[in-house]
Write a protein that holds these residues in place. Sequence first.
Motif: not given
Length: 752
Positions: A254-257, A397-402, A541-542, A577-578
């Motif tokens: 989900h969003n890369g996670i 990113d505190r909301g989860g899934f980026l 993350k890069m 990461d996404l």
Amino acid sequence: MRDCQLDGGTVWVAGGFTHAGGDSQRSLAGLDSGTGRVNWRGPIGFVGPVTAVAAVGEQVYASGLWRFSNGETAQGLVALDRQTGQSTGWEHSLDGWSADLLATGRALYVGGDLQRVDTQVMGSLVLFPPVGFPSIESITPDLIVPPGNPVRLEAHVNGQPILRVQWWRGGEPVPGATNTVLSFPSLSAAGAGRYVLVAENGLGRAVSREVQLQLAVPASIVASPVGMTMIAGRTATLTVRVTGSPPPRLQWSHNGIQIAGAVDSTLTLTNLSVGDGGRYSVIVQGGGVTLESAPAELVVFVPPLGLVNQYAARHITNSVRGVGRGNNIGANTEPGEPLHAGYRGGASVWYAWRAPANGTAVFSTRGSGIDTVLAVYTNAIPGGPVGALVPVASDDDRGGFLTSLVSFDAHAGVEYEIAIDSVDGTTGNIVLGWELGAAANLSPRIVLPPIATLSSPGGVATFDVTAVSSSPMRYQWFHNCLPIPDSDSPRLSIPHVRLLDVGRYHVVVANEAGSAQSLPADLVLVDGFSAPQKGPIASDKMVDLIATGVSLAELDRRGFLRPESQVYFDTFSATKDLDEPNHCRVRGGASKWIPFRVTQPQSVVMSTEGSSFNTTLAVYRFDGGGYRGLVPVACDTDSGEDRRTSVASFDAEPGVSYFIAVDGVDGATGLVKLSASAKPLLGRPSIVGGEYTRMRLWGTPGQAYLVESSLDLFTWTPLLVTNAVPESLLITDRSPVLSSGLKFYRAVEAGR
């Protein structure tokens, strides 16, 4: 006496006695059939009665309570040398009692109440082959191998005298396959099939179980999941169709996670909420390939919000709570616009909210389909320009899934400016939700979180947090989510930094009303290059390295990993990461990124040897533009000496920015040791069979090298001079292995 047997001129007796033939002898003895005197004495290993004895050829077999060669005492069956009386090393443990033994030139028969022999369940009669009879102790399991990949079948065979071995396939001997290892440099359909190994000597023959060597069919995605728009509370079903042999492994994200446990071809999301929205994709791995499906956008319906690109054109609301959608497609940034949450971004949109009352406001971008950053401001000049904004709160990113989440104390009548951007300028669907709590939040508020810290071995590392509160505060620091004793101040000091100190740190600040937890910060151990004490060098993350408004010149000042240096870091709680690629086409999920540069043209070897888990290692040239600007240079999964760590080599050019990605196979995490060395590089030496030392040399193709050894790092003795090597070469030192194990090796270009 429990048992006796006449063999030639010797009477073999067994029992619970302590004397035989007038002599002191315990449990087992051989008596001269004419005189009755002891002419053979058994070993001192028997600690209880011997229940049965049989002799044939050069072996004397006995069963009883026996102290084995590993020190364990158990009911056992042993073979003793007829000349010396000592154990031949042929030992078996028994669960039960043997009543009788019968030995022939070909086998040993054991009868009695035999419930178990070693780990095998048995019955009343067991047949053992004679000592030296061929046995195949282990053999390669069934394999499914991608076309063109190398493969080897290997067996461990025992038996004396010297064995003859032969591999068979489909009932026919394989020409020339007369070793215990059968290798295929490049597997094709002609090599696939069912194999057995036959081992034989003068005592008999042993046949292995069948090994099936199957040619894999690379995984293929027939149909990617399809996006959809759903109403909250309903059920959404996403499906992927794949082919391949063996059946490919799947992992939804989900969003890369990666989504824990989501490994089937269908992903079902019940009782949908707004936060379930976003991009869903599937990593498919099998047959030597790793693929990722096209993303499917799941939109949980909410009304349009009216997000706009220009700050001055923003819409304003004063509702207590709300949620809506929009996008940042075609958006950019304005002159004077701040870096939201510290990121460069590049595609921001705006909204405004006037607080209807005092309280705690919470804003989030949960349900968005991009990696968002969220920032809240007031304007120092009522109705002023974007350049007059004053930061209130921000998050990545505190909301989860980026996605992002912020909370702050809101004051009635104050207008708050809301900016949403992506970390690297990516565009897509955005969801913004908010709610105003009834009362002000009296919990502590963290103003300045701890910052990533670098230290050399034995140095001092510090983490600091700044928090504000209307009442006294308490502090508790954590290392990899475990509480650190006596860490009750805003500064955490770690003297004499060791490898065990590497990892993620965060702090919880509490008062009588509640608590606040900081974002994590890494402690990284560096050796062989200079870098400031604070700032990222190994990032989850890069884009954390390149999209935070930091120029490459600033990164140069902070410090790149360089040749002849190494860095230790932990991938605990790291993610993918996404839009991040699958490194080496292997499914990962817990990557970290490290910048790398050289000051002159050099052939470089990157290695994760010494890391604690199964790694992948990828090198990219960075041409700008986020993950889309990465150009693959080199990658590896298992070239380390332990076949789990990675070694990759490449020719580095000055003035070029390289990024190194270290990930774990299937999302594995642990401690990473990343070394950068100019060629040549010697891999970690390993002792083979206790007799000689072996290591791998990585060098520049076509170059000859001198390999030397030393006992003290001062006096070096030539071991060998290579011919012009390929990229890597296996080096063997056949001199005796030292009991201390301390021997050093180095390689230099020949002729220097």
